[in-house]
Scaffold this active site. Structure first.
Site, mmCIF file in Angstrom:
data_model
loop_
_atom_site.group_PDB
_atom_site.id
_atom_site.type_symbol
_atom_site.label_atom_id
_atom_site.label_comp_id
_atom_site.label_asym_id
_atom_site.label_seq_id
_atom_site.Cartn_x
_atom_site.Cartn_y
_atom_site.Cartn_z
ATOM 1 N N GLU A 1 0.843 -1.195 0.000
ATOM 2 C CA GLU A 1 0.000 0.000 0.000
ATOM 3 C C GLU A 1 0.880 1.248 0.000
ATOM 4 O OE1 GLU A 1 -0.169 2.178 2.704
ATOM 5 O OE2 GLU A 1 1.099 1.035 4.052
ATOM 6 N N LEU B 1 -0.494 4.478 1.019
ATOM 7 C CA LEU B 1 -1.518 5.381 1.543
ATOM 8 C C LEU B 1 -0.897 6.410 2.471
ATOM 9 C CD1 LEU B 1 -4.214 2.707 2.520
ATOM 10 C CD2 LEU B 1 -3.993 3.935 0.346
ATOM 11 N N ASN C 1 9.423 4.706 0.678
ATOM 12 C CA ASN C 1 9.279 5.463 1.925
ATOM 13 C C ASN C 1 10.609 6.018 2.413
ATOM 14 O OD1 ASN C 1 6.545 5.138 2.002
ATOM 15 N ND2 ASN C 1 6.496 3.813 3.786
ATOM 16 N N CYS D 1 4.861 5.039 9.437
ATOM 17 C CA CYS D 1 5.592 4.510 8.278
ATOM 18 C C CYS D 1 7.049 4.953 8.209
ATOM 19 C CB CYS D 1 4.873 4.900 6.987
ATOM 20 S SG CYS D 1 3.261 4.113 6.793
#
Length: 433
Positions: free
Chosen positions: A152, A154, A209, A261
């Protein structure tokens, strides 16, 4: 299609609700009975703009259901999204015990083909561990299954739009059968769909990320130089951002990144590299810079006052970013803790995150919580801005000034234009400007 989502947390709930909104039948499996009862009643345990409304819509339409029974979830669908937590261990590695549990219990209950899909953020080659676990516990070696990765991307605060209008969809598969299921599932999405092997898909998530975290830390490093030289970090970011190779997003300086995250994924990526005999020194520096941001902010506050002992300071913003109630790894936690240790008296306000923050910092012993931003600043000797909520950007600063004991703003998120605020008579201390 019929879909099962295991895990009713942030990723699982968003995934389940959005797929149901798109017309699929979705069953979400969540272990905590009280949480399931809340979800069945159409109440979201997390704040995410638009999530509760879409959930209620799909519940009414009969496309969304919740259960605590994994067996019921597995009987409902052959497509199983694993959306359980992968929290950080003390050494930086990801705790995969919940993923292992889902794989193990699924294997014991499987009687026909299942596609097990990693949606949680996991280290590269976790799919191999899932396969090994299924092989150990499956009732019969003749029962077919596939393991895939579908990470994902998000962002809290804009998760619904990110899910429904993604930049790209990444899918790691090892069989044509699994690939066909994903092609059917995502056929109506208007974005690139990147099919890879599972290891590459797992790696794309951590690399993405970590790269974004690196951009933030880089700009925070440059912001320190701007403060020393009189340059303006916002204009530096604008000038860089017009370069298509760089882009303007994630170039905003401030008090550092937080959330569930970036901090976790950077540390996990460092640990993954270490396990393979590699030294990701670049990411270690990214993490170090980020860890220092709240400390530098508090030092700035202390330098303004000489001493903050017994000073009343108003704090606007506790969530790690706007449009969420999430305080995980929020810079506000370290800043509030440090100021309390220095003897400051803090009046805190956040539109959504105060109840979560109260679990860490109960009212009393130098802490109070305000009902609105204006009552927070009453008789305060400084206003500290830690989250860039839209509510703060639109605040009546003349009213704020009239309520404060001293007109001082220390802005950790560069919410305002310095010239405009100073023209109102404030002492204004932004980041890198």
């Amino acid at each position: 299609m019929k879909l099962t989502v295991v895990g009713g947390g942030y990723v699982g709930l968003t995934t389940g609700v959005c797929f149901a909104h798109l017309g699929h039948e979705v069953m979400v499996v969540e272990k905590i009975p009280q949480k399931v009862e809340l979800l069945k009643a159409g109440k979201s345990p997390i704040y995410e703009p638009g999530l509760e409304e879409l959930m209620q819509e799909s519940l009414r339409a009969g496309r969304l259901s919740f259960t605590t029974d994994l067996k019921e979830g597995l009987e409902f669908s052959d497509v199983i999204f694993i959306c359980v937590g992968t929290p950080q261990r003390p050494d930086g590695s990801a705790d995969l015990s919940q993923v292992e549990e889902v794989a193990r219990e699924t294997a014991k209950l499987m009687t026909s083909y299942k596609l097990l899909i990693e949606k949680s953020t996991v280290p590269v080659n976790t799919h191999q561990l899932i396969k090994k676990t299924v092989q150990r516990y499956i009732k019969s070696p003749d029962i077919p299954y596939d393991v895939a990765s579908n990470p994902e991307f998000l962002r809290e605060g804009s998760a619904i739009e990110d899910f429904l209008k993604p930049d790209r969809i990444v899918v790691g598969v090892e069989s044509e059968r699994a690939k066909k299921i994903f092609e059917d599932l995502y056929k109506d999405f208007n974005c690139p769909i990147i099919f890879t092997d599972p290891a590459t898909a797992e790696l794309i998530k951590h690399a993405s990320n970590s790269f974004l975290a690196m951009k933030i830390s880089f700009m925070n490093m440059v912001a320190d130089l701007c403060e020393k030289t009189g340059a303006d970090i916002k204009l530096v970011a604008d000038g860089m951002g017009y370069d298509k190779r760089i882009g303007r997003e994630f170039l905003n300086a401030g008090i550092g990144y937080g959330g569930s995250c970036f901090p976790k994924d950077v540390k996990a990526f460092i640990r993954i590299a270490q396990d393979y005999g590699l030294d990701f020194g670049l990411l270690k520096e990214v993490d170090r810079i980020n860890q220092e941001r709240p400390i530098r902010f508090v030092e700035k506050v202390k330098s303004i006052f000489w001493s903050v002992k017994d000073k009343k300071l108003a704090v606007w913003g506790l969530a790690f970013k706007p449009n969420t109630d999430d305080i995980r790894e929020a810079p506000s936690i370290k800043i509030v803790d440090m100021l309390l240790r220095e003897g400051a008296k803090l009046s805190l306000y956040d539109p959504k995150a105060m109840e979560n923050f109260k679990l860490l910092f109960p009212e009393g012993k130098g802490i109070s919580y305000a009902k609105d931003p204006y009552s927070a600043v009453e008789n305060a000797e400084a206003l500290l801005i830690l989250t860039e909520w839209e509510e703060f950007k639109k605040a009546d600063l003349k009213r704020v000034k009239s309520l404060m004991a001293l007109p001082i703003i220390v802005d950790g998120r560069n919410v305002y234009e310095p010239s405009e605020v100073r023209a109102l008579g404030f002492e204004y201390y932004p980041v890198g400007r």
